[in-house]
Design a protein around this motif. Sequence first.
Motif, PDB file in Angstrom:
ATOM      1  N   ILE A 119       0.844  -1.199   0.000  1.00  0.00           N
ATOM      2  CA  ILE A 119       0.000   0.000   0.000  1.00  0.00           C
ATOM      3  C   ILE A 119       0.879   1.248   0.000  1.00  0.00           C
ATOM      4  CG2 ILE A 119      -1.786   1.259   1.246  1.00  0.00           C
ATOM      5  CD1 ILE A 119      -2.786  -1.364   0.113  1.00  0.00           C
ATOM      6  N   THR A 175      -0.216  -1.382  -4.721  1.00  0.00           N
ATOM      7  CA  THR A 175      -1.615  -1.754  -4.534  1.00  0.00           C
ATOM      8  C   THR A 175      -2.384  -0.536  -4.051  1.00  0.00           C
ATOM      9  OG1 THR A 175      -1.012  -4.035  -3.975  1.00  0.00           O
ATOM     10  CG2 THR A 175      -3.194  -3.275  -3.295  1.00  0.00           C
ATOM     11  N   GLN A 176      -3.509  -0.269  -4.693  1.00  0.00           N
ATOM     12  CA  GLN A 176      -4.349   0.857  -4.278  1.00  0.00           C
ATOM     13  C   GLN A 176      -5.358   0.376  -3.250  1.00  0.00           C
ATOM     14  OE1 GLN A 176      -6.510   2.748  -7.433  1.00  0.00           O
ATOM     15  NE2 GLN A 176      -7.268   4.394  -6.145  1.00  0.00           N
ATOM     16  N   ASP A 177      -5.393   1.046  -2.099  1.00  0.00           N
ATOM     17  CA  ASP A 177      -6.331   0.652  -1.052  1.00  0.00           C
ATOM     18  C   ASP A 177      -7.739   1.110  -1.401  1.00  0.00           C
ATOM     19  OD1 ASP A 177      -7.064  -0.216   1.766  1.00  0.00           O
ATOM     20  OD2 ASP A 177      -7.706   1.882   1.750  1.00  0.00           O
ATOM     21  N   THR A 178      -8.691   0.195  -1.325  1.00  0.00           N
ATOM     22  CA  THR A 178     -10.110   0.534  -1.474  1.00  0.00           C
ATOM     23  C   THR A 178     -10.897   0.166  -0.228  1.00  0.00           C
ATOM     24  OG1 THR A 178     -10.624  -1.614  -2.482  1.00  0.00           O
ATOM     25  CG2 THR A 178     -10.015   0.176  -3.981  1.00  0.00           C
ATOM     26  N   ASN A 179     -10.225  -0.461   0.727  1.00  0.00           N
ATOM     27  CA  ASN A 179     -10.933  -0.945   1.913  1.00  0.00           C
ATOM     28  C   ASN A 179     -11.411   0.185   2.820  1.00  0.00           C
ATOM     29  OD1 ASN A 179     -10.710  -3.678   1.279  1.00  0.00           O
ATOM     30  ND2 ASN A 179      -8.689  -3.847   2.229  1.00  0.00           N
ATOM     31  N   ARG A 202     -12.660   3.183   2.308  1.00  0.00           N
ATOM     32  CA  ARG A 202     -13.977   3.720   1.967  1.00  0.00           C
ATOM     33  C   ARG A 202     -15.088   2.730   2.318  1.00  0.00           C
ATOM     34  NH1 ARG A 202     -17.693   3.439  -2.152  1.00  0.00           N
ATOM     35  NH2 ARG A 202     -18.861   5.364  -2.621  1.00  0.00           N
ATOM     36  N   ASP A 203     -14.882   1.458   1.997  1.00  0.00           N
ATOM     37  CA  ASP A 203     -15.907   0.454   2.300  1.00  0.00           C
ATOM     38  C   ASP A 203     -16.147   0.340   3.798  1.00  0.00           C
ATOM     39  OD1 ASP A 203     -16.263  -0.126  -0.384  1.00  0.00           O
ATOM     40  OD2 ASP A 203     -14.799  -1.763  -0.375  1.00  0.00           O
ATOM     41  N   THR A 240      -1.795   3.989   7.929  1.00  0.00           N
ATOM     42  CA  THR A 240      -1.217   2.946   7.093  1.00  0.00           C
ATOM     43  C   THR A 240       0.212   2.709   7.561  1.00  0.00           C
ATOM     44  OG1 THR A 240      -2.549   3.672   5.203  1.00  0.00           O
ATOM     45  CG2 THR A 240      -0.680   2.232   4.743  1.00  0.00           C
ATOM     46  N   THR A 263      -6.715  -4.232   8.388  1.00  0.00           N
ATOM     47  CA  THR A 263      -6.813  -4.987   7.138  1.00  0.00           C
ATOM     48  C   THR A 263      -5.411  -5.312   6.656  1.00  0.00           C
ATOM     49  OG1 THR A 263      -6.769  -3.068   5.636  1.00  0.00           O
ATOM     50  CG2 THR A 263      -8.902  -3.712   6.520  1.00  0.00           C
ATOM     51  N   PRO A 323      -9.959  -6.924  -0.924  1.00  0.00           N
ATOM     52  CA  PRO A 323     -11.218  -6.196  -0.728  1.00  0.00           C
ATOM     53  C   PRO A 323     -12.468  -7.062  -0.687  1.00  0.00           C
ATOM     54  CG  PRO A 323      -9.796  -4.965  -2.204  1.00  0.00           C
ATOM     55  CD  PRO A 323      -9.114  -6.286  -1.961  1.00  0.00           C
ATOM     56  N   ARG A 382     -14.765  -7.323   2.678  1.00  0.00           N
ATOM     57  CA  ARG A 382     -16.179  -6.934   2.727  1.00  0.00           C
ATOM     58  C   ARG A 382     -17.042  -8.061   3.272  1.00  0.00           C
ATOM     59  NH1 ARG A 382     -14.789  -4.437  -2.272  1.00  0.00           N
ATOM     60  NH2 ARG A 382     -15.629  -6.202  -3.441  1.00  0.00           N
TER      61      ARG A 382
END
Length: 259
Positions: A21, A26-30, A32-33, A50, A75, A155, A159
């Motif tokens: 990250i 790697t782009q973090d999307t976690n 926002r979720d 992070t 995460t 991700p 989720r």
Amino acid sequence: MGSPAGADRVTAGVLIIGDEILSGRTQDTNLRDIALYLGVHGVDLAEARTVPDVLEEIVAALDALRSRYDYVITTGGIGPTHDDITADAVAAAFGVELYEHPDILAMMQARWGSELNAARRRMARVPVGGELVKNPVQGPPGFTIGNVFVLAGVPMIMRGMLEDVGWRLRSGAVVISRTVRVEGSGEGAIAAPLEAVARNHPQMSLGSYPFFGDGGYGSNLVLRGRDPAEVEATVAELIGALKAAGVETLREVEAPPGA
């Protein structure tokens, strides 16, 4: 501006773990979720950090977050490779040992049989006193200990694990969000009325989010609070203050996602 305050506020911190990250691979999307999921349960995401795959840094960040907030969600770092050290760090933070959870070993044995090697067995390790967090997607579960929930970094799997977190949380009052859209005026024109309304309503969160594009420019003014009557009154007061300052092109719109 800050999050809506109040005695019924429940808070959480997120700890994103992984060299990939920080390096940008790697782009973090976690994040926002998790923020959206917590919001539905009336839990404010108050801070996110992070950290790299360094045990001491994970422990330090985890200790800081879990002492400051009601809950912490981590995460990443629970896979089978040598740099997956989240379980080690969580155990160190709580001062307990790791052990191979028999339920996880049974799941792995059913899936991999004779191919259940030492690397895969690393994913069966849980701190003493921890409880499992179900993984409905694939692979071993996560775990929870104290006020910390340890979830996967992938991700889709993260989720899925979240669905076994929500029922364990103490819910606060859900935040109500309203948005006033101002078109054709920059932040310099709206700053004074926005600040005046914010001072009058310290329990509210008021933020300005500029937009620019082919269709023009302006700002989305997002108001967030827990008291429906105060939210309604603040929206009306803000619109009145903007018009008094000469801002005429404005309207209330549906709040943008995540507002």
